[in-house]
Design a protein around this motif. Structure first.
Motif, PDB file in Angstrom:
ATOM      1  N   PHE A  46      15.802 -10.106 -34.659  1.00  0.00           N
ATOM      2  CA  PHE A  46      16.431  -8.855 -35.077  1.00  0.00           C
ATOM      3  C   PHE A  46      16.148  -7.763 -34.055  1.00  0.00           C
ATOM      4  N   ARG A  47      17.009  -6.769 -34.044  1.00  0.00           N
ATOM      5  CA  ARG A  47      16.835  -5.648 -33.120  1.00  0.00           C
ATOM      6  C   ARG A  47      15.770  -4.709 -33.668  1.00  0.00           C
ATOM      7  N   MET A  48      14.544  -5.165 -33.588  1.00  0.00           N
ATOM      8  CA  MET A  48      13.379  -4.394 -33.983  1.00  0.00           C
ATOM      9  C   MET A  48      12.236  -4.802 -33.063  1.00  0.00           C
ATOM     10  N   ASP A  49      11.097  -4.166 -33.186  1.00  0.00           N
ATOM     11  CA  ASP A  49      10.008  -4.494 -32.259  1.00  0.00           C
ATOM     12  C   ASP A  49       9.489  -5.904 -32.510  1.00  0.00           C
ATOM     13  N   ILE A  50       8.785  -6.439 -31.520  1.00  0.00           N
ATOM     14  CA  ILE A  50       8.332  -7.829 -31.577  1.00  0.00           C
ATOM     15  C   ILE A  50       7.380  -8.046 -32.736  1.00  0.00           C
ATOM     16  N   SER A  51       6.500  -7.106 -32.980  1.00  0.00           N
ATOM     17  CA  SER A  51       5.562  -7.234 -34.088  1.00  0.00           C
ATOM     18  C   SER A  51       6.292  -7.368 -35.418  1.00  0.00           C
ATOM     19  N   SER A  52       7.328  -6.562 -35.622  1.00  0.00           N
ATOM     20  CA  SER A  52       8.115  -6.632 -36.866  1.00  0.00           C
ATOM     21  C   SER A  52       8.884  -7.941 -36.950  1.00  0.00           C
ATOM     22  N   PHE A  95       2.750 -13.361 -22.648  1.00  0.00           N
ATOM     23  CA  PHE A  95       3.947 -12.705 -22.120  1.00  0.00           C
ATOM     24  C   PHE A  95       4.287 -11.441 -22.927  1.00  0.00           C
ATOM     25  N   ILE A  96       3.885 -11.388 -24.199  1.00  0.00           N
ATOM     26  CA  ILE A  96       4.142 -10.182 -24.996  1.00  0.00           C
ATOM     27  C   ILE A  96       3.340  -9.004 -24.454  1.00  0.00           C
ATOM     28  N   THR A  97       2.086  -9.251 -24.100  1.00  0.00           N
ATOM     29  CA  THR A  97       1.241  -8.159 -23.588  1.00  0.00           C
ATOM     30  C   THR A  97       1.724  -7.638 -22.240  1.00  0.00           C
ATOM     31  N   LEU A  98       2.520  -8.441 -21.525  1.00  0.00           N
ATOM     32  CA  LEU A  98       3.038  -8.001 -20.232  1.00  0.00           C
ATOM     33  C   LEU A  98       4.326  -7.193 -20.353  1.00  0.00           C
ATOM     34  N   LEU A  99       4.890  -7.126 -21.558  1.00  0.00           N
ATOM     35  CA  LEU A  99       6.108  -6.345 -21.772  1.00  0.00           C
ATOM     36  C   LEU A  99       5.791  -4.851 -21.730  1.00  0.00           C
ATOM     37  N   PRO A 100       6.803  -4.007 -21.506  1.00  0.00           N
ATOM     38  CA  PRO A 100       6.560  -2.559 -21.334  1.00  0.00           C
ATOM     39  C   PRO A 100       5.721  -1.929 -22.443  1.00  0.00           C
ATOM     40  N   GLY A 112       4.320  -3.866 -25.066  1.00  0.00           N
ATOM     41  CA  GLY A 112       3.571  -4.899 -25.780  1.00  0.00           C
ATOM     42  C   GLY A 112       4.271  -5.338 -27.050  1.00  0.00           C
ATOM     43  N   TYR A 113       3.524  -5.366 -28.142  1.00  0.00           N
ATOM     44  CA  TYR A 113       4.074  -5.798 -29.426  1.00  0.00           C
ATOM     45  C   TYR A 113       5.046  -4.775 -30.015  1.00  0.00           C
ATOM     46  N   ASN A 114       5.069  -3.566 -29.484  1.00  0.00           N
ATOM     47  CA  ASN A 114       5.992  -2.528 -29.960  1.00  0.00           C
ATOM     48  C   ASN A 114       7.298  -2.508 -29.167  1.00  0.00           C
ATOM     49  N   THR A 115       7.481  -3.477 -28.276  1.00  0.00           N
ATOM     50  CA  THR A 115       8.699  -3.534 -27.464  1.00  0.00           C
ATOM     51  C   THR A 115       9.895  -3.904 -28.334  1.00  0.00           C
ATOM     52  N   LEU A 116      10.959  -3.151 -28.197  1.00  0.00           N
ATOM     53  CA  LEU A 116      12.181  -3.429 -28.947  1.00  0.00           C
ATOM     54  C   LEU A 116      12.870  -4.663 -28.368  1.00  0.00           C
ATOM     55  N   VAL A 117      13.199  -5.613 -29.231  1.00  0.00           N
ATOM     56  CA  VAL A 117      13.816  -6.864 -28.788  1.00  0.00           C
ATOM     57  C   VAL A 117      15.243  -6.596 -28.333  1.00  0.00           C
ATOM     58  N   ASP A 118      15.582  -7.120 -27.158  1.00  0.00           N
ATOM     59  CA  ASP A 118      16.925  -6.994 -26.600  1.00  0.00           C
ATOM     60  C   ASP A 118      17.307  -8.343 -26.018  1.00  0.00           C
ATOM     61  N   ASP A 119      18.600  -8.670 -26.097  1.00  0.00           N
ATOM     62  CA  ASP A 119      19.051  -9.979 -25.615  1.00  0.00           C
ATOM     63  C   ASP A 119      18.713 -10.205 -24.144  1.00  0.00           C
ATOM     64  N   ASP A 120      18.751  -9.140 -23.345  1.00  0.00           N
ATOM     65  CA  ASP A 120      18.484  -9.292 -21.920  1.00  0.00           C
ATOM     66  C   ASP A 120      16.996  -9.271 -21.598  1.00  0.00           C
ATOM     67  N   LEU A 121      16.178  -8.889 -22.565  1.00  0.00           N
ATOM     68  CA  LEU A 121      14.754  -8.716 -22.305  1.00  0.00           C
ATOM     69  C   LEU A 121      14.001 -10.035 -22.336  1.00  0.00           C
ATOM     70  N   LEU A 122      14.342 -10.917 -23.269  1.00  0.00           N
ATOM     71  CA  LEU A 122      13.588 -12.145 -23.488  1.00  0.00           C
ATOM     72  C   LEU A 122      14.427 -13.360 -23.124  1.00  0.00           C
ATOM     73  N   SER A 123      13.765 -14.348 -22.594  1.00  0.00           N
ATOM     74  CA  SER A 123      14.431 -15.624 -22.308  1.00  0.00           C
ATOM     75  C   SER A 123      14.527 -16.434 -23.595  1.00  0.00           C
ATOM     76  N   GLY A 124      15.288 -17.539 -23.529  1.00  0.00           N
ATOM     77  CA  GLY A 124      15.425 -18.389 -24.705  1.00  0.00           C
ATOM     78  C   GLY A 124      14.094 -18.975 -25.138  1.00  0.00           C
ATOM     79  N   GLY A 125      13.281 -19.382 -24.168  1.00  0.00           N
ATOM     80  CA  GLY A 125      11.977 -19.946 -24.506  1.00  0.00           C
ATOM     81  C   GLY A 125      11.056 -18.927 -25.140  1.00  0.00           C
ATOM     82  N   GLN A 126      11.102 -17.687 -24.674  1.00  0.00           N
ATOM     83  CA  GLN A 126      10.270 -16.631 -25.257  1.00  0.00           C
ATOM     84  C   GLN A 126      10.695 -16.329 -26.694  1.00  0.00           C
TER      85      GLN A 126
END
Length: 519
Positions: free
Chosen positions: A362-368, A395-400, A402-416
């Motif tokens: 969902f288009r919400m942060d990774i933690s949610s 890989f989550i901790t390396l995101l801008p 962290g766990y509060n990063t908003l999920v976007d289709d271009d941000l994460l790979s399929g494996g992630q």
């Protein structure tokens, strides 16, 4: 006179305000009721409906219906009252002239009824064509990368223009009908004036009425005609709203799935014993094509069972039946000895962890996203623990953020995305864990890490889970307690990895093919 006019303006303003509030409440309740009704439908319902069509019903169709209260009924009520008052006064002034005017208004009303019914039909077509156009646009935008890679921009534009042409054709006919209606009104309006002047002139010469009464009659007859015109115009608009609302109300009247209205039982403790007893299944849209045929399978608590086979052999369908997304055509599924359809579906799903082949976030942060669906109180430490087990924490901790990063289709790979979905399933602490092609988008290292997750699930004696794994990569499931090989909707083989290799059957052939492909 000035005081009366001010009072009239205040009354109109108050009425408009009340209708506006009623309109807002209506649209809100309609959308809420429609959305709730759609959410509670069987999965098979969504197999036959498109996302673009449903969102069009929620959006433009509900807004179209809102015109009924916000505008149409408001003006119809006002003009009916004004027209009735004008008609009564005309009959008082001169009942013969009043009857003539009433006949003309009745003719106008009859034409208005025919025109309104036509508007209702065209409104349904317009809503259907608009929904189809929205569906094409939504599909194109969601698959824009595919469109760009294959260079099919003109083809997609042609598909979209096809529905726009149909929409324009219906709108053109609607405009032509409006022109006929407008011409009819003007003809009857001027006919009323001519008749009033001619007949009224003869009445004046005969001494039946005075010139003052005739003047009043002409003024009030115009008021009556225009009130009839506005009623007709608003009724045609009302019929458009009714035509647009038919599909909306049909969807709102749909009964919820039995899973949500039947009261099932909840076991004191779920052990995770799963039994497929002579289960067969075929989709309603393809009743002549059996997907599963006489499946008999028992999965013991704490056992890791892998299901493999060629595409279309029925692997994922077994999982869909276990999740009760569909009902078996024949046979039944037992959970701890209790038929699946007798259990509380929501209670059961709360104890099942599921990771699909193409997990959607969902288009919400990774933690949610990881906490999604958990009803118990979840702390951030729990989220990070699940992410570490799914090898997603690094890989989550390396995101801008962290766990509060908003999920976007271009941000994460399929494996992630798949590892986040695995973390979401682990966080639920499920008794039954289902991995449906959960390693399909993972690289070799990530797949090795997911194998580690399976090993930890098996070695954790305090919370042993029943695990069902579906995989095309046979290397992922070699350590499973049992491997079930599907072929043509039936169980072809069953046993451990080594046992199936010694049988030299379908599983051995699949293993050799994958080995040859790697070499």
């Amino acid at each position: 006179m000035c005081y009366c006019r001010n009072m009239q303006v205040k009354i109109y303003g108050l009425r408009g305000c009340c209708f506006g509030i009623a309109n807002m409440i209506l649209v809100k309740r309609m959308r809420e009721t429609l959305y709730s009704s759609l959410l509670l439908q069987e999965i098979s319902f969504f197999d036959g409906e498109t996302v673009g069509d449903l969102t069009s019903r929620l959006g433009s169709d509900c807004q179209q219906v809102s015109r009924v209260i916000g505008n149409d009924l408001n003006l119809i009520m006002r003009n009916v009252l004004q027209g009735t008052g004008a008609l009564i006064y005309l009959l008082i002034l001169s009942w013969p002239l009043g009857v003539c005017t009433l006949v003309i208004c009745s003719s106008l009303a009859a034409i208005m009824t025919v025109y309104g019914m036509y508007q209702k039909k065209t409104a349904k077509l317009i809503q259907e064509y608009a929904a189809s156009a929205n569906e094409v646009a939504q599909e194109t935008f969601s698959l824009m990368r595919t469109v760009r890679v294959y260079g099919t921009e003109k083809q997609e534009l042609k598909r979209y223009n096809h529905w726009l042409d149909k929409l324009a054709e219906v709108s053109l006919r609607q405009s032509a009908a409006y022109g006929v209606w407008n011409l009819t009104f003007n003809t009857l309006y001027h006919a009323t004036q001519i008749i009033a002047v001619l007949v009224g002139g003869m009445y004046i010469l005969a001494g039946h009425i005075t010139a003052e009464k005739l003047t009043k009659f002409i003024l009030y007859s115009e008021w009556l005609i225009y009130s009839t015109w506005w009623v007709g115009d608003n009724v045609s608009s009302l019929m458009q709203s009714v035509g647009a609302s038919e599909k909306v109300f049909q969807l709102m009247d749909l009964l919820p799935s039995d899973q949500f209205i039947s009261e099932g039982m909840a076991l004191q403790k779920l052990q995770g014993h799963i039994e497929f007893v002579n289960v067969s299944f075929q989709y309603l849209s393809r009743e002549m094509v059996p997907v599963l045929q006489h499946i008999n399978l028992s999965v013991h608590p704490g056992e890791v069972v892998a299901i493999v086979g060629l595409s279309g052999s029925g692997k994922s369908t077994m999982v869909n039946l276990l999740l009760r997304l569909y009902e078996p055509t024949n046979g039944q599924i037992l959970i701890d000895g209790v038929p699946l359809n007798e259990l509380d579906t929501m209670w059961l799903r709360g104890r099942i962890g599921y990771v699909g082949q193409e997990p959607k976030l969902f288009r919400m942060d990774i933690s949610s996203n990881i906490k999604y669906g958990c009803t118990r109180n979840i702390k951030q430490e729990d989220v990070e623990w699940a992410a570490k087990l799914a090898y997603a924490h690094d890989f989550i901790t390396l995101l801008p953020n962290g766990y509060n990063t908003l999920v976007d289709d271009d941000l994460l790979s399929g494996g992630q995305k798949q590892r986040i979905a695995i973390a979401r399933a682990i966080l639920r602490d499920p008794t039954i864990l289902i991995l449906d092609e959960a390693t399909s988008a993972l690289d070799a290292e990530s797949e090795h890490n997911v194998k580690g997750v399976l090993r930890s699930v098996r070695s954790d004696l305090s919370s042993r889970r029943t695990v069902i794994v579906i995989a095309h990569r046979l290397s992922t499931i070699q350590a499973a307690d049992r491997i079930v090989v599907m072929d043509g909707g039936q169980i072809a083989e069953m046993g451990s990895h080594n046992e199936l290799l010694h049988k030299n059957g379908l599983y051995a052939r699949l293993t050799r093919r994958q080995t040859d492909a790697v070499v």
